[in-house]
Design a protein around this motif. Structure first.
Motif, PDB file in Angstrom:
ATOM      1  N   LYS A  15       0.840  -1.196   0.000  1.00 25.39           N
ATOM      2  CA  LYS A  15       0.000   0.000   0.000  1.00 25.39           C
ATOM      3  C   LYS A  15       0.878   1.250   0.000  1.00 25.39           C
ATOM      4  CE  LYS A  15      -4.179  -1.851   2.143  1.00 25.39           C
ATOM      5  NZ  LYS A  15      -5.040  -1.590   0.970  1.00 25.39           N
ATOM      6  N   ILE A  16       0.364   2.321  -0.593  1.00 25.58           N
ATOM      7  CA  ILE A  16       1.112   3.576  -0.705  1.00 25.58           C
ATOM      8  C   ILE A  16       0.712   4.516   0.428  1.00 25.58           C
ATOM      9  CG2 ILE A  16       1.534   5.609  -2.142  1.00 25.58           C
ATOM     10  CD1 ILE A  16       0.811   3.840  -4.574  1.00 25.58           C
ATOM     11  N   ILE A  17       1.727   5.074   1.076  1.00 28.26           N
ATOM     12  CA  ILE A  17       1.514   6.064   2.131  1.00 28.26           C
ATOM     13  C   ILE A  17       2.188   7.370   1.718  1.00 28.26           C
ATOM     14  CG2 ILE A  17       2.316   6.735   4.442  1.00 28.26           C
ATOM     15  CD1 ILE A  17       1.590   4.008   5.446  1.00 28.26           C
ATOM     16  N   GLN A  43       8.376   2.689   6.307  1.00 32.05           N
ATOM     17  CA  GLN A  43       9.092   2.470   5.045  1.00 32.05           C
ATOM     18  C   GLN A  43       9.484   1.010   4.856  1.00 32.05           C
ATOM     19  OE1 GLN A  43      12.758   4.784   4.920  1.00 32.05           O
ATOM     20  NE2 GLN A  43      13.495   3.929   6.841  1.00 32.05           N
ATOM     21  N   GLU A  44       9.432   0.205   5.919  1.00 37.65           N
ATOM     22  CA  GLU A  44       9.764  -1.215   5.807  1.00 37.65           C
ATOM     23  C   GLU A  44       8.612  -2.024   5.229  1.00 37.65           C
ATOM     24  OE1 GLU A  44      12.776  -2.176   6.361  1.00 37.65           O
ATOM     25  OE2 GLU A  44      13.461  -0.285   7.260  1.00 37.65           O
ATOM     26  N   TYR A  50       7.491  10.670   0.995  1.00 39.06           N
ATOM     27  CA  TYR A  50       7.618  11.729   1.988  1.00 39.06           C
ATOM     28  C   TYR A  50       8.141  12.999   1.333  1.00 39.06           C
ATOM     29  CZ  TYR A  50       7.277   7.844   5.319  1.00 39.06           C
ATOM     30  OH  TYR A  50       6.866   6.742   6.035  1.00 39.06           O
ATOM     31  N   SER A  51       7.532  14.125   1.699  1.00 37.27           N
ATOM     32  CA  SER A  51       7.904  15.389   1.076  1.00 37.27           C
ATOM     33  C   SER A  51       8.121  16.482   2.124  1.00 37.27           C
ATOM     34  CB  SER A  51       6.803  15.836   0.113  1.00 37.27           C
ATOM     35  OG  SER A  51       7.105  17.092  -0.466  1.00 37.27           O
ATOM     36  N   VAL A  52       9.118  17.331   1.867  1.00 36.38           N
ATOM     37  CA  VAL A  52       9.264  18.574   2.623  1.00 36.38           C
ATOM     38  C   VAL A  52       8.385  19.590   1.902  1.00 36.38           C
ATOM     39  CG1 VAL A  52      10.820  20.390   3.398  1.00 36.38           C
ATOM     40  CG2 VAL A  52      11.607  18.014   3.357  1.00 36.38           C
ATOM     41  N   VAL A  53       7.269  19.956   2.528  1.00 37.65           N
ATOM     42  CA  VAL A  53       6.240  20.718   1.812  1.00 37.65           C
ATOM     43  C   VAL A  53       6.477  22.231   1.974  1.00 37.65           C
ATOM     44  CG1 VAL A  53       4.487  18.920   1.725  1.00 37.65           C
ATOM     45  CG2 VAL A  53       4.685  20.301   3.792  1.00 37.65           C
ATOM     46  N   MET A 154      -3.140   5.522   2.056  1.00 31.09           N
ATOM     47  CA  MET A 154      -3.261   5.979   3.433  1.00 31.09           C
ATOM     48  C   MET A 154      -2.398   7.206   3.681  1.00 31.09           C
ATOM     49  SD  MET A 154      -3.285   2.377   5.555  1.00 31.09           S
ATOM     50  CE  MET A 154      -1.789   1.800   4.798  1.00 31.09           C
ATOM     51  N   VAL A 155      -2.850   7.993   4.654  1.00 25.70           N
ATOM     52  CA  VAL A 155      -2.119   9.201   5.049  1.00 25.70           C
ATOM     53  C   VAL A 155      -2.056   9.243   6.575  1.00 25.70           C
ATOM     54  CG1 VAL A 155      -2.040  11.721   4.957  1.00 25.70           C
ATOM     55  CG2 VAL A 155      -2.995  10.428   3.029  1.00 25.70           C
TER      56      VAL A 155
END
Length: 341
Positions: A15-17, A43-44, A50-53, A154-155
């Protein structure tokens, strides 16, 4: 990360987070224990993005030089905390143009009334009455674009972002109903043991880097001496018993922190400090936190000193993010009727 092993571009089995963090210049112990430490674990088992927004950051006035420095520091800090660019996708938001481009389209599918009801806009407007700008108002739309571009499942969200995620879900469902299935509708990810860290000075409220009282929060780059001094000054109560129960907000907060960095349960902590005073307990918590954060401080110094490596990682990340998000944007542009270039 090679093209062959990039998890975001392999057949999607995980799944993508998606999650982002603003470049404020200071990451508190609350940010770390409540969010970033958990990102490292995620991440495992997931395809994590992940972003620095930093685009979100300019909804309030920023000194340009400081914003550039804080953005780089935030990126280095994520690496120092344990994020691995071989295991997750990391990038700086402003380096990926699709975020702004999708935000415009989604903004045209978001109702004024929906944005007017956002409690965070109301709160920030009161604190920044001299700069109530359109970006502050449409902030949740850009957040929706951040998430929906990558078809996130998911977030991870805290209490202050739940309303924004709900809006992202509403926008996705509205767009899908209008144009056919386009976006994956994201679900909130609530970690089993998400630590909610409170102020050391006012334990009824959340720990915040914007607190005027510097003793109220721990910055993860604070020195060992500073950390221990701040914990020695932490507000407790007159009961003098280390026990987790209602009405002992200060001690409950210290126990939560101690548990998070040592892995000990509340009953174990209570037994450890049975018959001991609060002074001993506060020093022990401070030392445990300092020991836990020492590798982060040392890693940060190493990463931040290597500007060439940081640029290599965030440039590669932006290239992959643009490639991934471009697929979604292309689909969106076609659905709304934009003529192909």
């Amino acid at each position: 990360m090679s093209e062959q092993v990039a998890p975001q571009e392999a057949a999607q089995k995980k799944k993508i987070i998606f999650s982002g963090i603003q470049p404020t210049g200071v990451m508190t112990l609350g940010n770390y224990l409540g969010a970033v430490k958990n990102w490292v674990k995620l991440q495992e088992d997931y395809d994590c993005i992940y972003s620095v927004v930093n685009m979100h950051a300019i909804t309030v006035r920023q000194d340009p030089k400081a914003l550039r420095e804080n953005t780089l520091r935030a990126f280095a800090l994520l690496l120092a905390c344990g994020l691995d660019p071989e295991k997750c996708l990391m990038f700086i938001q402003s380096h990926v143009k699709t975020h702004a481009e999708l935000s415009w389209v989604l903004g045209c599918h978001t109702q004024f009334g929906e944005l007017s009801r956002m409690t965070q806009f109301k709160d920030k407007s009161q604190r920044n009455a001299d700069n109530i700008n359109a970006g502050l108002f449409t902030y949740p739309v850009l957040m929706a674009a951040d998430i929906l571009l990558y078809q996130a499942d998911m977030v991870p969200v805290g209490a202050d972002q739940k309303q924004h995620l709900e809006l992202s879900r509403d926008i996705a469902m509205r767009f899908n109903n209008l144009y056919g299935n386009t976006f994956r509708v994201p679900e909130p990810y609530i970690p089993e043991n998400g630590a909610r860290i409170m102020s050391l000075a006012e334990p009824q409220k959340k720990m915040s880097k914007s607190d005027d009282n510097q003793n109220a929060f721990i910055a993860i780059l604070d020195s060992e001496d500073t950390i221990i001094k701040k914990f020695k000054r932490a507000v407790t109560d007159s009961d003098m018993e280390v026990a987790y129960r209602e009405g002992k907000d200060g001690i409950n907060n210290l126990m939560t922190i101690y548990s998070a960095v040592t892995g000990k349960s509340y009953p174990e902590i209570e037994r450890e400090f049975q018959g001991k005073g609060y002074g001993d307990f506060k020093v022990a918590v401070g030392q445990a936190v300092a020991d836990h954060l020492r590798p982060v401080r040392e890693n940060f110094e190493r990463f931040y000193a290597d500007k060439a490596y940081l640029k290599e990682v965030y440039t590669a990340g932006a290239e992959r993010a643009l490639r991934l998000s471009g697929r979604t944007l292309e689909k969106v542009y076609k659905k709304v009727g934009f003529l192909p270039a």
